[in-house]
Write an enzyme that holds these catalytic residues in place. Structure first.
Site, short mmCIF file in Angstrom:
data_model
loop_
_atom_site.label_atom_id
_atom_site.label_comp_id
_atom_site.label_asym_id
_atom_site.label_seq_id
_atom_site.Cartn_x
_atom_site.Cartn_y
_atom_site.Cartn_z
N GLY A 192 26.63 114.84 -43.91
CA GLY A 192 26.06 114.45 -45.05
C GLY A 192 25.89 112.88 -45.27
O GLY A 192 26.33 112.13 -44.56
N VAL B 82 27.71 110.46 -46.96
CA VAL B 82 28.74 109.66 -46.89
C VAL B 82 29.44 109.81 -45.56
O VAL B 82 29.87 108.93 -44.97
CB VAL B 82 29.87 109.97 -47.87
CG1 VAL B 82 31.26 109.52 -47.90
CG2 VAL B 82 29.14 109.81 -49.46
N ARG C 125 41.94 113.58 -57.18
CA ARG C 125 42.08 112.41 -57.62
C ARG C 125 43.25 112.36 -58.84
O ARG C 125 43.76 111.51 -59.19
CB ARG C 125 40.68 111.71 -58.23
CG ARG C 125 40.09 111.19 -57.36
CD ARG C 125 38.80 110.56 -57.90
NE ARG C 125 37.69 110.16 -56.66
CZ ARG C 125 36.52 110.37 -56.67
NH1 ARG C 125 35.91 110.20 -58.01
NH2 ARG C 125 35.80 109.92 -55.78
N CYS D 91 33.05 105.58 -57.40
CA CYS D 91 32.28 104.62 -56.81
C CYS D 91 31.85 103.95 -58.04
O CYS D 91 31.88 102.52 -58.10
CB CYS D 91 30.97 105.03 -56.02
SG CYS D 91 29.95 106.20 -57.01
N GLN E 124 23.45 103.58 -62.09
CA GLN E 124 23.99 103.99 -60.89
C GLN E 124 22.86 104.38 -59.93
O GLN E 124 21.96 105.05 -60.26
CB GLN E 124 24.87 105.17 -61.06
CG GLN E 124 26.10 104.91 -61.75
CD GLN E 124 27.08 105.91 -61.80
OE1 GLN E 124 28.05 105.85 -62.70
NE2 GLN E 124 27.35 106.46 -61.01
N GLU F 247 30.43 111.78 -64.62
CA GLU F 247 30.96 110.16 -64.36
C GLU F 247 31.59 109.68 -65.45
O GLU F 247 32.34 108.68 -65.47
CB GLU F 247 29.66 109.60 -63.89
CG GLU F 247 28.96 110.01 -62.52
CD GLU F 247 29.74 109.53 -61.44
OE1 GLU F 247 30.01 108.55 -61.39
OE2 GLU F 247 30.33 110.49 -60.83
N LYS G 256 35.21 110.16 -65.31
CA LYS G 256 35.71 109.40 -64.36
C LYS G 256 35.91 107.83 -64.76
O LYS G 256 36.84 107.10 -64.29
CB LYS G 256 34.96 109.60 -63.20
CG LYS G 256 34.93 111.18 -62.44
CD LYS G 256 33.88 111.08 -61.56
CE LYS G 256 33.86 112.71 -60.90
NZ LYS G 256 32.85 113.00 -59.96
N ARG H 88 21.47 107.11 -64.31
CA ARG H 88 21.17 106.88 -62.93
C ARG H 88 19.85 106.37 -62.90
O ARG H 88 18.66 106.32 -63.86
CB ARG H 88 20.62 108.39 -62.53
CG ARG H 88 20.40 108.69 -61.05
CD ARG H 88 21.30 108.42 -60.18
NE ARG H 88 22.31 109.20 -60.01
CZ ARG H 88 23.42 109.41 -59.46
NH1 ARG H 88 24.12 108.30 -58.97
NH2 ARG H 88 24.25 110.34 -59.40
N HIS I 213 25.75 100.09 -57.59
CA HIS I 213 26.10 100.49 -58.99
C HIS I 213 26.27 99.04 -59.67
O HIS I 213 26.99 98.34 -59.40
CB HIS I 213 27.23 100.97 -59.02
CG HIS I 213 26.91 102.66 -58.72
ND1 HIS I 213 25.85 103.13 -58.15
CD2 HIS I 213 27.96 103.63 -58.50
CE1 HIS I 213 26.07 104.37 -57.70
NE2 HIS I 213 27.46 104.74 -58.12
N ASN J 105 27.69 101.07 -53.67
CA ASN J 105 28.34 102.44 -54.01
C ASN J 105 28.79 103.11 -52.89
O ASN J 105 29.88 103.96 -52.86
CB ASN J 105 27.37 103.01 -54.90
CG ASN J 105 26.02 103.14 -54.38
OD1 ASN J 105 25.44 102.41 -54.24
ND2 ASN J 105 25.69 104.70 -54.03
#
Length: 362
Positions: free
Chosen positions: A13, A15, A117, A157, A185, A211, A214, A245, A252, A337
């Protein structure tokens, strides 16, 4: 020193690709194993990412011929590595289960995912801000019945472009207690490029699932304390946010409005952020930015095109600090990001864990 053998879970992927590109020629770590979904298993890495390599640098030669393993074959993958980075694309429950399964093979897991997290004994670390949270690993190991294995995560991020500033001001004793934050973002935060997501060109979407929670809650956990073997979030500051977005590939941007309990000059605020450094700078970790936070004086900075790669994407750029008519101060922040905010932040976390002897050769 002999390099540690690293596995990348979810290595195909976006990341995962960023992990692989950042780890090319890393002085401490060597990617020896890549694992992904069963449909990728058995193919070479080059075959798996052919036509969907999303980095702007070529696939490293050292990984092209690695045969990708099935990420679900935990024992087989774990037996070949000293630790793993996790960037798997699964449901939260599946991610929690598989990351703990790897940890129970005595393989440390440094995760880019959000699933753990809020697991109370899992450290969520920005290495410059809360390295002391690594102390909670001893309690997690008791729960998992491991001697060596554990899970550590990096935060979202979107918070990287403003939380470092608030932290610098907290450390300086200026006592920020309320913040209104909006983040703008990039599409790579969703694992996409414009080729994958053409409808984002010239478009803004005013919602990114999960988001805002978070952005509001994760800084409080980073500023928390260890009590009774778990991390208790801070309660001396409130943050509210909106996350949008925007048609940007990487970077970001955030706008922040902040109230402080202490009256402070603009010069003192800038000095606190630009002089701020942490454990990674002290230890001179390989991925650590020399300067964590830069302040730009031009009215039209920071800009994505000019500033997103500050300190190889590991630094944070701040500008437009000025007094506000309702709040005390406001500023604009920018961070990369997928480097600082994702894979790079996790690599730096792994370097800190290695320097502090939490990760060692098996």
């Amino acid at each position: 020193m002999e390099k540690l053998k690293v596995g990348i879970l979810g290595g195909t992927g976006m990341v995962g690709q960023r992990f692989i590109s950042l780890l090319e020629d890393h002085p401490w770590f060597s990617v020896t194993t890549i694992a992904a979904s069963p449909r990728s298993a058995g193919k070479t890495y080059e075959e798996c990412v052919s036509g969907r390599w999303k980095m702007d640098t070529p696939i490293p030669e050292s990984v092209k011929k690695i045969v990708v393993k099935n990420v679900n074959e935990v024992e087989a993958v774990a037996s070949e590595v000293d630790f793993v980075f996790s960037a798997v694309d699964m449901t939260k429950d599946e991610i929690k289960a598989i990351e703990e399964a790897y940890a129970k093979t005595e393989t440390p897991v440094v995760s880019n995912n959000s699933a753990h997290r809020w697991t109370p004994d899992v450290p969520m670390v920005v290495p410059e801000i809360n390295p002391e949270h690594l102390d909670v690993i001893q309690y997690q190991r008791q729960r998992l019945s491991t001697k060596r294995g554990f899970v550590a995560v990096k935060p979202n991020c979107s918070i990287q472009s403003y939380t470092p500033v608030l932290n610098a001001w907290r450390q300086a004793g200026f006592e920020p207690y309320e913040a209104v934050v909006s983040t703008y973002q990039a599409i790579s935060g969703a694992g996409k490029t414009f080729a994958d997501w053409p409808e984002m060109e010239g478009n803004i979407i005013p919602y990114i699932g999960g988001e805002e929670e978070k952005s509001e809650k994760e800084p409080l956990r980073i500023w928390g304390r260890i009590e009774g073997g778990v991390i208790v979030p801070a309660d001396d500051i409130k943050i509210t946010s909106q996350c949008i977005r925007v048609p940007i590939l990487n970077g970001h941007t955030a706008t922040a409005f902040v109230k402080l309990k202490k009256q402070v000059s603009k010069e003192a605020l800038i000095e606190a952020m630009t002089s701020y450094s942490g454990r990674p700078q002290e230890l001179k970790l390989p991925s650590a930015p020399e300067h964590f936070i830069q302040y730009l004086t031009d009215d039209d900075r920071p800009q994505v095109q000019l500033d997103v790669n500050f300190e190889r994407g590991m630094g944070v750029s701040i500008g437009r600090l000025r007094e506000d008519s309702i709040y005390d101060w406001k500023f604009v922040g920018l961070s990369h990001n997928t480097i600082r905010g994702a894979a790079g932040g996790a690599v730096l976390c792994a370097e800190l864990l290695t320097a502090e002897k939490y990760i060692e050769k098996k």
